[in-house]
Design an enzyme around this catalytic site. Structure first.
Site, PDB file in Angstrom:
ATOM      1  N   ASP A 132      40.819  68.516  49.714  1.00 34.24           N
ATOM      2  CA  ASP A 132      40.326  69.651  50.496  1.00 34.24           C
ATOM      3  C   ASP A 132      41.290  69.885  51.656  1.00 34.24           C
ATOM      4  OD1 ASP A 132      38.749  71.735  51.343  1.00 34.24           O
ATOM      5  OD2 ASP A 132      36.902  70.598  51.379  1.00 34.24           O
TER       6      ASP A 132
ATOM      7  N   ASP B 225      39.645  70.766  59.253  1.00 40.20           N
ATOM      8  CA  ASP B 225      38.792  71.951  59.262  1.00 40.20           C
ATOM      9  C   ASP B 225      37.876  71.927  60.481  1.00 40.20           C
ATOM     10  OD1 ASP B 225      40.013  72.551  56.900  1.00 40.20           O
ATOM     11  OD2 ASP B 225      38.168  72.810  55.742  1.00 40.20           O
TER      12      ASP B 225
ATOM     13  N   ARG C 246      47.168  78.006  55.243  1.00 41.29           N
ATOM     14  CA  ARG C 246      46.313  77.600  56.365  1.00 41.29           C
ATOM     15  C   ARG C 246      47.098  76.806  57.412  1.00 41.29           C
ATOM     16  NH1 ARG C 246      40.694  75.790  53.194  1.00 41.29           N
ATOM     17  NH2 ARG C 246      40.508  77.691  51.949  1.00 41.29           N
TER      18      ARG C 246
END
Length: 323
Positions: free
Chosen positions: A171, A175, A227
């Site tokens: 993942d 985050d 990202r």
């Protein structure tokens, strides 16, 4: 044993490098040696300095851990505690971190397959850890989330996996979602991964994520797919960082307001681009194309210093990551 000064002190930060501990040295001696000044340092840059500041476990007890079980126990509650991580810890899970913690890696400390998860907790510092290859079923390398979460300092870590698998095998590296406020992400190395750092949970989560505030400074981003970070809804300041050999760069989405300044981009396919977000972009190198419409974030509520643009690459590459 000594603690060496870091060249990071040339900026507004006053970080200290971590010294190696000789083989066989007792953990109690390590605790004493590292207690000052590293363990007692509060966040000194960015949003984490606001709202009363971020001091982690300062004022609490000190312990050293070298196993997954010991790490989980040491960080689980909300009691102030300074936790040193020694050696290599492996597993396949996310460790839940309580409030009022400083988690500090002794030189060489690593977590493989083990992530850190801060959910609705406050006043947490994570520094000098190498975290790698956290599988998607365990979560992100570091995840910070929750409307009650605030004052988080993530500094001097090395976050990675590999790009030998598909993008969903792992993942994210970092985050920050569900309304977290007052976060500083400084001097980290993000590398060899598909999805770097996501801010904001989803396109439909404006009710929580509009209040997000994050500073990214002095970070080194290399060999990533996307990202760097990807930012939804909230407010972000990204400066004095170096980006190289990556597909997508900084993405501003869903009304996010970003101030992007004094960064250097090299071989990045889309350095700055938008999906409904905004950015004030100034004094960057290699930041074209930039498709983000001009936003309204022209200043931030804390003091900071920008490097000479010609020095950004060399300084960041030399100082970001673990020591």
């Amino acid at each position: 044993m000594s603690i060496k000064s870091s060249p990071r002190s040339n900026t507004s930060l006053t970080n200290m490098k971590f010294s190696q501990i000789a083989l066989g040295l007792l953990a109690t001696f390590a605790e004493v040696a590292f207690a000052t000044p590293v363990a007692t340092q509060s966040a000194t840059l960015g949003y984490a300095t606001l709202n009363g500041g971020t001091k982690g476990g300062v004022g609490g007890s000190t312990t050293t851990v070298s196993s997954l079980a010991a790490l989980k126990t040491a960080v689980a509650d909300d009691t102030a505690r300074i936790v040193f991580v020694s050696g290599s810890i492996t597993g396949n899970e996310a460790v839940k971190v309580g409030s009022n913690k400083s988690i500090l890696g002794i030189t060489g400390a690593s977590l493989t397959g083990v992530g850190l998860r801060v959910v609705d907790k406050k006043n947490v510092i994570i520094r000098n850890l190498k975290i790698s290859k956290v599988l998607a079923d365990a979560g992100d390398a570091i995840a910070v989330q929750g409307t009650s979460a605030s004052n988080i300092w993530i500094d001097g870590n090395d976050l990675s996996s590999d790009r030998d698998h598909d993008k969903d095998y792992y993942d994210g590296l970092l985050d920050i979602t569900h309304g977290v406020r007052y976060v500083s992400v400084t001097y980290n190395k993000f590398h060899d991964h598909w999805k770097g750092s996501l801010v904001g949970h989803s396109d439909s989560n404006a009710s929580e994520d509009t209040v997000i505030t994050v500073t990214y400074a002095y970070n080194y981003w290399t060999n990533l797919n996307s990202r760097l970070p990807s930012f939804r809804f909230g407010t972000g300041h990204i400066f004095n960082s170096y980006f190289e050999n990556s597909n997508d760069g900084i993405q501003t989405r869903q009304g996010a307001q970003l101030l992007i300044e004094n960064n250097v981009f090299s071989n990045v396919g889309k350095p700055i681009f938008e999906d409904g977000g905004f950015a004030v972009v100034r004094n960057n190198q290699g930041a074209t194309p930039n498709t983000a419409p001009t936003g309204t974030l022209t200043s931030v509520p804390y003091a900071y210093t920008t490097l000479a643009l010609s020095s950004v690459k060399s300084y960041v590459v030399a100082n970001a990551g673990v020591h």
